[in-house]
Scaffold this motif. Structure first.
Motif, mmCIF file in Angstrom:
data_model
loop_
_atom_site.group_PDB
_atom_site.id
_atom_site.type_symbol
_atom_site.label_atom_id
_atom_site.label_comp_id
_atom_site.label_asym_id
_atom_site.label_seq_id
_atom_site.Cartn_x
_atom_site.Cartn_y
_atom_site.Cartn_z
ATOM 1 N N ASP A 1 19.500 -5.594 62.221
ATOM 2 C CA ASP A 1 19.172 -6.394 63.382
ATOM 3 C C ASP A 1 18.937 -5.451 64.581
ATOM 4 O O ASP A 1 19.812 -4.633 64.879
ATOM 5 N N PRO A 2 17.783 -5.504 65.235
ATOM 6 C CA PRO A 2 16.767 -6.548 65.157
ATOM 7 C C PRO A 2 15.735 -6.393 64.038
ATOM 8 O O PRO A 2 15.012 -7.336 63.748
ATOM 9 N N LEU A 3 15.638 -5.219 63.435
ATOM 10 C CA LEU A 3 14.623 -5.013 62.402
ATOM 11 C C LEU A 3 15.294 -4.901 61.033
ATOM 12 O O LEU A 3 16.057 -3.973 60.791
ATOM 13 N N PRO A 4 15.011 -5.829 60.127
ATOM 14 C CA PRO A 4 15.647 -5.794 58.807
ATOM 15 C C PRO A 4 15.009 -4.771 57.881
ATOM 16 O O PRO A 4 13.852 -4.385 58.046
ATOM 17 N N SER A 5 15.804 -4.323 56.920
ATOM 18 C CA SER A 5 15.320 -3.466 55.817
ATOM 19 C C SER A 5 14.711 -2.158 56.285
ATOM 20 O O SER A 5 13.809 -1.613 55.624
ATOM 21 N N ILE A 6 15.176 -1.641 57.435
ATOM 22 C CA ILE A 6 14.734 -0.319 57.862
ATOM 23 C C ILE A 6 15.315 0.736 56.917
ATOM 24 O O ILE A 6 14.628 1.670 56.502
ATOM 25 N N CYS A 7 16.593 0.585 56.593
ATOM 26 C CA CYS A 7 17.246 1.501 55.654
ATOM 27 C C CYS A 7 17.362 0.825 54.293
ATOM 28 O O CYS A 7 17.837 -0.314 54.192
ATOM 29 N N ARG A 8 16.938 1.530 53.276
ATOM 30 C CA ARG A 8 16.890 0.948 51.933
ATOM 31 C C ARG A 8 17.505 1.909 50.912
ATOM 32 O O ARG A 8 17.383 3.121 51.096
ATOM 33 N N PRO A 9 18.221 1.418 49.897
ATOM 34 C CA PRO A 9 18.348 0.008 49.501
ATOM 35 C C PRO A 9 19.400 -0.782 50.262
ATOM 36 O O PRO A 9 19.461 -2.002 50.119
ATOM 37 N N ILE A 10 20.269 -0.132 51.062
ATOM 38 C CA ILE A 10 21.303 -0.853 51.788
ATOM 39 C C ILE A 10 21.390 -0.329 53.217
ATOM 40 O O ILE A 10 20.852 0.731 53.538
ATOM 41 N N THR A 11 22.072 -1.070 54.080
ATOM 42 C CA THR A 11 22.267 -0.664 55.465
ATOM 43 C C THR A 11 23.405 0.352 55.568
ATOM 44 O O THR A 11 24.181 0.548 54.635
ATOM 45 N N PHE A 12 23.512 0.963 56.735
ATOM 46 C CA PHE A 12 24.638 1.862 57.005
ATOM 47 C C PHE A 12 25.961 1.116 56.908
ATOM 48 O O PHE A 12 26.951 1.651 56.420
ATOM 49 N N LYS A 13 25.972 -0.133 57.376
ATOM 50 C CA LYS A 13 27.204 -0.922 57.340
ATOM 51 C C LYS A 13 27.665 -1.137 55.909
ATOM 52 O O LYS A 13 28.863 -1.044 55.607
#
Length: 354
Positions: free
Chosen positions: A335-347
């Motif tokens: 958030d605000p931009l989804p799927s910037i990091c793939r396959p998963i988020t930093f969180k």
């Protein structure tokens, strides 16, 4: 940081804002001016040439990896050359990055190339092994995050070097493939050294950067509405090929989680829809001289525009802190931009245990 060791396990409680222990115990950063403001580059004020003496609007705490470290509850990751040699500093992580660092560009004036930073990282791992013992050091490295951000200086240097750009058999696409091969080797070497959480950042849209727009500026034509597509195609080739190789690594490297972060797509969103994200100028550098503010870099903060947060670009080809905050939020949670990091988020990566 409070350190407690026992039963071959390492537990680190942090002073982060969440108050909860993070499964990421440390961050080790390797990269270029996207991770360092010049403080970690020996003699940078002398060697910066026409590049920015101030490649970020503030300290390196305004840069993406430090913003993400804060979200993970980690303390400020100190530069390699400002370490005092204490175990506490090493356990929190180290920023090996240096402005102008390149993956392999042969004519780079950088004193902190990717290979040199990697050697420093391995020396730090060896020191941890000596001080903590093999098992405890292994647990620490497995729970640490290794952050890699390279490539833009290689491509910038390639584009302005007529000899390389016109050499037979050494075209731009071939060059990007060589860069990707080198990055994959680094990821594999880190994995062999017990790294299990690795993030690899893509390259920004250099074809839209003030530096490239200034280089390509034609006074008879005037200012362009768009970007330099041929340059962006090289960036996309690098990013796409790197992500594809990372997908393969995640299958092959047991127990590893390697993430690719598509900063190109995020930046293009800010550049072509600036007002939606609170920006007023997506073309010109906040701090620089010449066309687009991209002829010479930011030699003094006094040169900067009155309100950096209204600009997408800070200098020749580095974004402003406002952009980095949006990138950090997107990389962290989508958030605000989804799927910037793939396959998963930093969180999601932060909550993964090994």
């Amino acid at each position: 940081m409070n350190l407690c060791m026992g039963n071959d396990e390492l537990f680190v409680s942090t002073n982060g804002t969440s108050g909860w222990p993070s499964s990421v115990t440390s961050m080790y950063i390797l990269g270029d001016s996207s991770v360092d403001c010049g403080d970690n580059t020996p003699f940078y004020p002398i060697l910066h040439q026409n590049l920015s003496l101030n490649p970020c609007n503030g300290s390196d705490q305004t840069l993406l990896p430090q913003l993400l470290a804060k979200k993970m509850g980690l303390q400020y990751v100190k530069p390699f050359y400002s370490q005092n040699g204490s175990m506490e500093d090493l356990l929190n992580g180290v920023n090996f990055g240096a402005a102008q660092a390149t993956i392999m560009y042969p004519k780079s004036g950088s004193y902190q190339s990717l290979n040199q930073q990697l050697r420093q990282a391995f020396e730090t791992i060896q020191l941890l092994q000596l001080q903590l013992g093999q098992d405890t050091a292994k647990s620490l490295i497995e729970s640490s995050l290794f952050y890699l951000s390279f490539g833009k200086d290689d491509l910038i240097n390639y584009l302005v070097d007529d000899e390389s750009a016109t050499s037979p058999g050494y075209n731009g696409l071939h060059f990007t493939h060589i860069l990707v091969d080198q990055m994959i080797n680094v990821i594999q070497n880190l994995y062999d050294a017990n790294a299990r959480k690795i993030v690899c950042m893509g390259i920004l849209p250099l074809g839209c950067s003030p530096s490239v727009m200034s280089i390509r500026y034609n006074s008879s034509i005037g200012y362009k509405l768009g970007c330099e597509n041929d340059v962006n195609l090289l960036v996309l080739e690098y990013n796409t090929r790197l992500e594809q190789r990372i997908v393969d690594l995640n299958i092959k490297m047991r127990g590893a989680q390697v993430i690719f972060c598509d900063t190109y797509r995020a930046m293009m969103e800010f550049i072509f829809h600036p007002q939606a994200y609170g920006f007023e100028d997506a073309k010109n550098a906040c701090c620089g001289t010449g066309e687009y503010g991209g002829t010479k870099g930011c030699l003094s903060p006094d040169m900067a525009c009155p309100r950096a947060s209204s600009h997408v670009w800070w200098d020749l080809y580095n974004p402003t802190e406002a952009v980095n905050i949006l990138l950090a939020n997107s990389a962290w949670s989508g958030d605000p931009l989804p799927s910037i990091c793939r396959p998963i988020t930093f969180k999601a990566l932060e909550s993964t245990s090994y």
